[in-house]
Design an enzyme around this catalytic site. Structure first.
Site: not given
Lengths: 206, 252
Positions: A82, A187, A189
């Protein structure tokens, strides 16, 4: 010997989300809070949400810019996520004009749409159109969905570095690779199974 | 293309899921982490935890819930309820929330929206608006869980929070909430099409068609529901395949 994975903690967002994902996958990692811990690392993850200028100011204050450049030049594995991806470029036009790390030639610009009524930030799940086969995308579904939240995106000069694009109004670069350095606009994650797979691929296969 | 989002909302009280969740195979239906994991398996797109604990001295319980959830579930997590100031926001974000939702406090202290979005980024500041329609067709905003009417029209307030830096609006119609008659499509569509930030429709879902209408007529970017998901009346995969058939782009 296990890889020394460092997540760069420069006060720009939730480094623990990335660490939680790595822990879940069975990797040990620690936070890099200063220049010396960057030197020690085999593999660096630069996460981050927030404004470009704040990110550079913070990296500068923590004296992390030089060690990051050295890591890049020496070909260490680096993953920018990001804002972390955007910081790898030459400059950004987010609220003015700001110089970035300059590892990748190109600039960061805001989404602009003529008439489609698309919302900014680009927030939610969107698909990756993988344009180049790469170990980081191994064993994923055909058009994998990943989670995005951003208002600016990268335009890289050398388009041959682009691994994937995503369509929001028009296609933009959502993943690139230069040497051992990867940039992901989404993202991993926060992208459930697909995202965890991408992180695992990055650590294992690249 | 950007997919439309489906978001289950869980009420949490003293660290436990309330209003029961009927996933038959869970050993502990009150455990937020287990419920969150089950929604992750079902491919919910995000989760919202709403802390309804009466006494907010018990903040550390919620912190712990958020932390444990963020260690086990890898999708965006919004936390709301009882967040009053910057340090509460920071607490929740550090514990692992990706966004916080501000409700009453946003009207009492609008500068918090600005301060928080500047400090943590707009993307993590959701403003929750509870709105109610009046006999003349105007919509007004309410606080304190709908007990206090604020002299502010819904659309005007929505525009203000966008200007203050909110990244998203969670719009709940108090007239529809709990009715199972569907979202208030009029106000949802008015606000969503007047703003450039995403709007989550909330309040009133009783059927698959209601979810579809939220997108098609309400122009929402995401739809939220609680009991229809928790009690198994609608499953997430079922909702997605229905929406897909109707031509709404959802994530597989």
């Amino acid at each position: 010997m296990p890889m020394n994975i460092k997540i760069i903690d420069y006060d720009m967002g939730n480094v623990h989300s990335v660490q939680n994902a790595l822990t879940f996958l069975g990797y040990e990692s620690s936070l890099a809070v200063d220049a010396s811990s960057i030197h020690e690392a085999d593999c660096l993850i630069l996460p981050g949400v927030g404004a470009f200028e704040d990110g550079m100011v913070s990296l500068h204050k923590k004296k992390m810019i030089e060690p990051l450049k050295e890591a890049f030049v020496r070909g260490k594995k680096i993953l920018g996520i990001c804002l972390g991806m955007q910081l790898l470029l030459d400059k950004s036009y987010e609220m003015g004009e700001h110089v970035g790390l300059g590892f990748i030639k190109g600039e960061v610009t805001r989404f602009s749409f003529d008439s489609e009524g698309l919302k900014i930030p680009h927030m939610g799940w969107n698909s990756l159109d993988i344009s180049k086969k790469d170990p980081i995308f191994e064993n994923l579904p055909e058009t994998p969905y990943v989670y995005f939240v951003h208002s600016y995106h990268v335009k890289i000069t050398d388009e041959s570095l682009i691994l994937a694009t995503t369509h929001y109004g028009k296609p933009f670069c959502s993943a690139f690779k230069s040497g051992q350095t990867y940039g992901l606009q989404f993202h991993p994650e926060k992208s459930q199974e697909v995202g965890l797979k991408i992180l695992k691929n990055f650590l294992e296969n690249t | 293309m950007l997919a439309k989002r489906i978001i289950p909302c869980l009420d949490i009280q003293n660290g436990r899921v309330v209003k029961g969740v009927t996933f038959v195979d869970l050993c502990d239906v009150g455990d937020p982490v287990q419920v969150a994991q089950r929604y992750e398996e079902a491919k919910a797109d995000e989760l919202i935890f709403l802390d309804i604990t009466a006494s907010h001295e018990k903040r550390e319980i919620m912190r712990d819930v958020v932390k444990k959830t963020a260690e086990a579930v890898f999708m965006p997590l919004t936390v709301g309820g009882g967040i009053r100031n910057i340090s509460h926001i920071e607490d929740m974000l550090k514990s692992g929330a990706d966004k916080v939702s501000l409700n009453t406090v946003s009207l009492e202290n609008p500068s918090l929206i600005q301060e928080a979005s500047k400090r943590f980024g707009s993307q993590c500041i959701v403003v929750a608006m509870d709105v109610k329609r009046e006999p003349d067709g105007k919509y007004f905003v309410y606080t304190h869980g709908g007990r206090h009417r604020v002299n502010k029209e819904a659309l005007q307030w929505a525009k203000e929070v966008e200007a203050l830096g909110a990244g998203e609006i969670l719009l709940t119609s108090m007239d529809c909430d709990g009715t199972k008659n569907g979202y208030d499509l009029e106000i949802t569509s008015l606000i969503s099409s007047s703003l450039s930030i995403p709007v989550i429709a909330s309040g009133g879902v009783g059927s698959l068609e209601h979810l579809y209408e939220g997108f098609a007529k309400g122009k929402a970017d995401a739809v939220l529901a609680a009991s229809v998901f928790h009690f198994g009346k609608i499953s997430i995969p079922e909702a997605k395949s229905y929406l897909k058939e109707k031509g709404v782009l959802v994530r597989n």
